[in-house]
Design a protein around this motif. Structure first.
Motif, PDB file in Angstrom:
ATOM      1  N   GLY A  86       0.799  -1.230   0.000  1.00  0.00           N
ATOM      2  CA  GLY A  86       0.000   0.000   0.000  1.00  0.00           C
ATOM      3  C   GLY A  86       0.828   1.275   0.000  1.00  0.00           C
ATOM      4  N   LEU A  87       1.933   1.237  -0.730  1.00  0.00           N
ATOM      5  CA  LEU A  87       2.896   2.321  -0.675  1.00  0.00           C
ATOM      6  C   LEU A  87       3.360   2.646  -2.076  1.00  0.00           C
ATOM      7  CD1 LEU A  87       4.422   3.759   1.628  1.00  0.00           C
ATOM      8  CD2 LEU A  87       6.204   2.046   1.417  1.00  0.00           C
ATOM      9  N   LYS A  88       3.406   3.960  -2.408  1.00  0.00           N
ATOM     10  CA  LYS A  88       4.092   4.379  -3.623  1.00  0.00           C
ATOM     11  C   LYS A  88       5.183   5.358  -3.225  1.00  0.00           C
ATOM     12  CE  LYS A  88       0.945   3.616  -7.462  1.00  0.00           C
ATOM     13  NZ  LYS A  88       1.786   2.479  -7.927  1.00  0.00           N
ATOM     14  N   VAL A  89       6.296   5.299  -3.938  1.00  0.00           N
ATOM     15  CA  VAL A  89       7.409   6.191  -3.617  1.00  0.00           C
ATOM     16  C   VAL A  89       7.799   7.006  -4.835  1.00  0.00           C
ATOM     17  CG1 VAL A  89       8.317   4.611  -1.866  1.00  0.00           C
ATOM     18  CG2 VAL A  89       9.229   4.527  -4.211  1.00  0.00           C
ATOM     19  N   LYS A  90       8.595   8.025  -4.586  1.00  0.00           N
ATOM     20  CA  LYS A  90       9.103   8.894  -5.635  1.00  0.00           C
ATOM     21  C   LYS A  90      10.577   9.163  -5.328  1.00  0.00           C
ATOM     22  CE  LYS A  90       7.861  11.219  -9.228  1.00  0.00           C
ATOM     23  NZ  LYS A  90       7.009  10.704 -10.293  1.00  0.00           N
ATOM     24  N   SER A  91      11.391   9.147  -6.354  1.00  0.00           N
ATOM     25  CA  SER A  91      12.814   9.423  -6.166  1.00  0.00           C
ATOM     26  C   SER A  91      13.074  10.913  -6.352  1.00  0.00           C
ATOM     27  CB  SER A  91      13.608   8.616  -7.196  1.00  0.00           C
ATOM     28  OG  SER A  91      14.943   9.049  -7.229  1.00  0.00           O
ATOM     29  N   VAL A 108      14.601   8.353  -1.637  1.00  0.00           N
ATOM     30  CA  VAL A 108      13.324   7.693  -1.926  1.00  0.00           C
ATOM     31  C   VAL A 108      12.284   8.196  -0.932  1.00  0.00           C
ATOM     32  CG1 VAL A 108      12.129   5.468  -1.919  1.00  0.00           C
ATOM     33  CG2 VAL A 108      14.436   5.656  -2.907  1.00  0.00           C
ATOM     34  N   PHE A 109      11.202   8.783  -1.455  1.00  0.00           N
ATOM     35  CA  PHE A 109      10.206   9.416  -0.593  1.00  0.00           C
ATOM     36  C   PHE A 109       8.824   8.815  -0.794  1.00  0.00           C
ATOM     37  CE2 PHE A 109      13.668  12.351  -0.864  1.00  0.00           C
ATOM     38  CZ  PHE A 109      13.737  12.912   0.411  1.00  0.00           C
ATOM     39  N   VAL A 110       8.099   8.675   0.308  1.00  0.00           N
ATOM     40  CA  VAL A 110       6.730   8.146   0.265  1.00  0.00           C
ATOM     41  C   VAL A 110       5.824   9.212  -0.337  1.00  0.00           C
ATOM     42  CG1 VAL A 110       4.762   7.432   1.671  1.00  0.00           C
ATOM     43  CG2 VAL A 110       7.089   6.680   2.274  1.00  0.00           C
ATOM     44  N   CYS A 111       5.129   8.855  -1.437  1.00  0.00           N
ATOM     45  CA  CYS A 111       4.199   9.820  -2.025  1.00  0.00           C
ATOM     46  C   CYS A 111       2.765   9.338  -1.986  1.00  0.00           C
ATOM     47  CB  CYS A 111       4.615  10.192  -3.438  1.00  0.00           C
ATOM     48  SG  CYS A 111       4.541   8.835  -4.595  1.00  0.00           S
ATOM     49  N   LEU A 112       2.547   8.090  -1.637  1.00  0.00           N
ATOM     50  CA  LEU A 112       1.168   7.606  -1.477  1.00  0.00           C
ATOM     51  C   LEU A 112       1.117   6.497  -0.442  1.00  0.00           C
ATOM     52  CD1 LEU A 112      -1.763   7.916  -2.888  1.00  0.00           C
ATOM     53  CD2 LEU A 112      -1.209   5.687  -3.833  1.00  0.00           C
ATOM     54  N   VAL A 113       0.230   6.676   0.509  1.00  0.00           N
ATOM     55  CA  VAL A 113      -0.044   5.632   1.494  1.00  0.00           C
ATOM     56  C   VAL A 113      -1.514   5.264   1.327  1.00  0.00           C
ATOM     57  CG1 VAL A 113      -0.102   5.045   3.942  1.00  0.00           C
ATOM     58  CG2 VAL A 113       1.650   6.609   3.078  1.00  0.00           C
ATOM     59  N   GLU A 153      11.952   4.891  -8.555  1.00  0.00           N
ATOM     60  CA  GLU A 153      10.704   4.373  -7.975  1.00  0.00           C
ATOM     61  C   GLU A 153      10.381   2.961  -8.474  1.00  0.00           C
ATOM     62  OE1 GLU A 153      11.040   7.689  -8.637  1.00  0.00           O
ATOM     63  OE2 GLU A 153       9.811   8.252 -10.356  1.00  0.00           O
ATOM     64  N   ASN A 154      10.669   2.679  -9.752  1.00  0.00           N
ATOM     65  CA  ASN A 154      10.362   1.342 -10.267  1.00  0.00           C
ATOM     66  C   ASN A 154      11.144   0.269  -9.529  1.00  0.00           C
ATOM     67  OD1 ASN A 154       8.584   2.353 -12.126  1.00  0.00           O
ATOM     68  ND2 ASN A 154      10.123   2.484 -13.767  1.00  0.00           N
ATOM     69  N   HIS A 183       7.049  17.526  -7.317  1.00  0.00           N
ATOM     70  CA  HIS A 183       7.834  16.325  -7.616  1.00  0.00           C
ATOM     71  C   HIS A 183       7.108  15.068  -7.160  1.00  0.00           C
ATOM     72  CE1 HIS A 183      11.863  16.794  -9.175  1.00  0.00           C
ATOM     73  NE2 HIS A 183      12.064  17.868  -8.451  1.00  0.00           N
ATOM     74  N   MET A 184       6.585  15.156  -5.954  1.00  0.00           N
ATOM     75  CA  MET A 184       6.078  13.938  -5.321  1.00  0.00           C
ATOM     76  C   MET A 184       4.733  13.488  -5.857  1.00  0.00           C
ATOM     77  SD  MET A 184       7.497  14.628  -1.504  1.00  0.00           S
ATOM     78  CE  MET A 184       7.025  13.053  -0.836  1.00  0.00           C
ATOM     79  N   VAL A 185       3.934  14.438  -6.313  1.00  0.00           N
ATOM     80  CA  VAL A 185       2.618  14.029  -6.809  1.00  0.00           C
ATOM     81  C   VAL A 185       2.592  13.933  -8.337  1.00  0.00           C
ATOM     82  CG1 VAL A 185       1.406  14.997  -4.819  1.00  0.00           C
ATOM     83  CG2 VAL A 185       1.688  16.388  -6.874  1.00  0.00           C
ATOM     84  N   LYS A 186       3.738  14.254  -8.966  1.00  0.00           N
ATOM     85  CA  LYS A 186       3.818  14.188 -10.428  1.00  0.00           C
ATOM     86  C   LYS A 186       3.428  12.781 -10.878  1.00  0.00           C
ATOM     87  CE  LYS A 186       7.863  14.842 -12.269  1.00  0.00           C
ATOM     88  NZ  LYS A 186       9.145  15.547 -12.491  1.00  0.00           N
ATOM     89  N   ASN A 187       2.700  12.714 -11.948  1.00  0.00           N
ATOM     90  CA  ASN A 187       2.279  11.436 -12.533  1.00  0.00           C
ATOM     91  C   ASN A 187       1.247  10.683 -11.686  1.00  0.00           C
ATOM     92  OD1 ASN A 187       4.209  12.002 -14.471  1.00  0.00           O
ATOM     93  ND2 ASN A 187       5.764  10.783 -13.422  1.00  0.00           N
TER      94      ASN A 187
END
Lengths: 199, 199
Positions: free
Chosen positions: A27-32, A37-42, A72-73, A178-182
């Motif tokens: 349940g986690l998405k990250v962004k570089s 590496v930063f958490v952008c979605l929980v 992130e991939n 940056h973090m919410v991009k895409n």
């Protein structure tokens, strides 16, 4: 086998142990960003949410491996390939965020305006001005509740109903972008954990 | 007369009382960022340096007046017109900075490269990687000593001679650029307080 001896826990970092849910997700998405590496979605009700991960947390290690420089991939792939239990993250508490404690004036205002979650103006001699709240920052939390992807009207309601003293957590807009991009706004809105923190 | 009752001191802010030196200066330059006022130069041996002000500190109030939204000229003008004694600043401790504690490996390295004070690379499995040091950040301090405008060679020397455990203070480059814009490098180098902090 996890190399426990390589796990570090320096100042202001913590260990979070995750498992996967029935769908095999943490349940986690990250962004570089800047090789970090930063958490952008929980995701709501996910293991990551239960583990207390929040938007903006920096993931330092996964199962003892430093993730500095991973995109992130690569990180999402590690989660995909990880076993169901005992996924150990070393996490630094939201390094780019700031939390300010504001007081409502006699008219009930904190002294700032925002649009699409971004602070656009600070009122003269308001609590926001006294506390040094800055424009071009995005609201992440109001009284500990995540407001990323939440409509301004709802955020305003949270503030209005939030009592005389309101804490807000903000992040510079360029990092927020940056973090919410895409991430489609609807996805953020639908999946993000907006629940109140346990106090 | 200073309206003492309007002075606030919320969490993580402090009051600094300045006087002017024989040249009538407090030894401080500021920069306006996002409607906030930030310290970008503390002159050597100046009242500002004695008062403990540092690059990146956010000035919230001067003599009880909120300075949110003031540009640098307006703030410098306030200092110019202020009396010689009892200039009271409410200051928030460097909101954009982070301090990391790094450990040298067996070869004496912390695990990062920098050019013109900006971090450009993080070594795999180094102390820098474990601690989540980020690229595109500028070094502000090494073991508490200001290195803004200091040559890379001298900063490297500071690190090399800084013992097994080295603390470094960094700021995102885009904010750093804002803050040193229009300051000639030679000016920074000549005027900036690079002295060791009293411990």
């Amino acid at each position: 086998k996890m190399p426990l001896e390589t796990l570090v826990c320096p100042y202001a970092t913590r260990l979070v142990i995750l498992c996967k849910d029935e769908q095999g997700k943490v349940g986690l998405k990250v962004k570089s960003i800047n090789k970090g590496v930063f958490v952008c979605l929980v995701a709501k009700n996910s293991p990551a949410a239960m583990g207390g991960l929040r938007f903006g947390d920096q993931v330092l290690q996964i199962n003892g491996d430093n993730v500095a420089g991973f995109n992130e991939n690569k990180v999402h792939d590690i989660f995909k390939k990880a076993p169901v239990n005992n996924i150990v993250l070393a996490v630094r508490d939201r390094p780019f965020e700031r939390t300010l404690t504001l007081h409502k004036d006699s008219t009930g205002h904190l002294g700032f305006q925002f649009k699409d979650g971004k602070i656009t103006a600070i009122a003269v001699n308001s609590s926001a001005a006294r506390n040094g709240l800055l424009i071009d920052h995005n609201l992440l939390e109001v009284n500990g509740q995540n407001v990323v992807g939440v409509k301004d009207k709802e955020t305003t309601k949270l503030i209005d109903e939030g009592g005389q003293i309101v804490t807000i957590t903000v992040i510079p807009n360029f990092l927020y972008q940056h973090m919410v991009k895409n991430m489609a706004n609807s996805l953020v809105k639908k999946m993000m954990d907006h629940s109140m923190p346990d106090i």
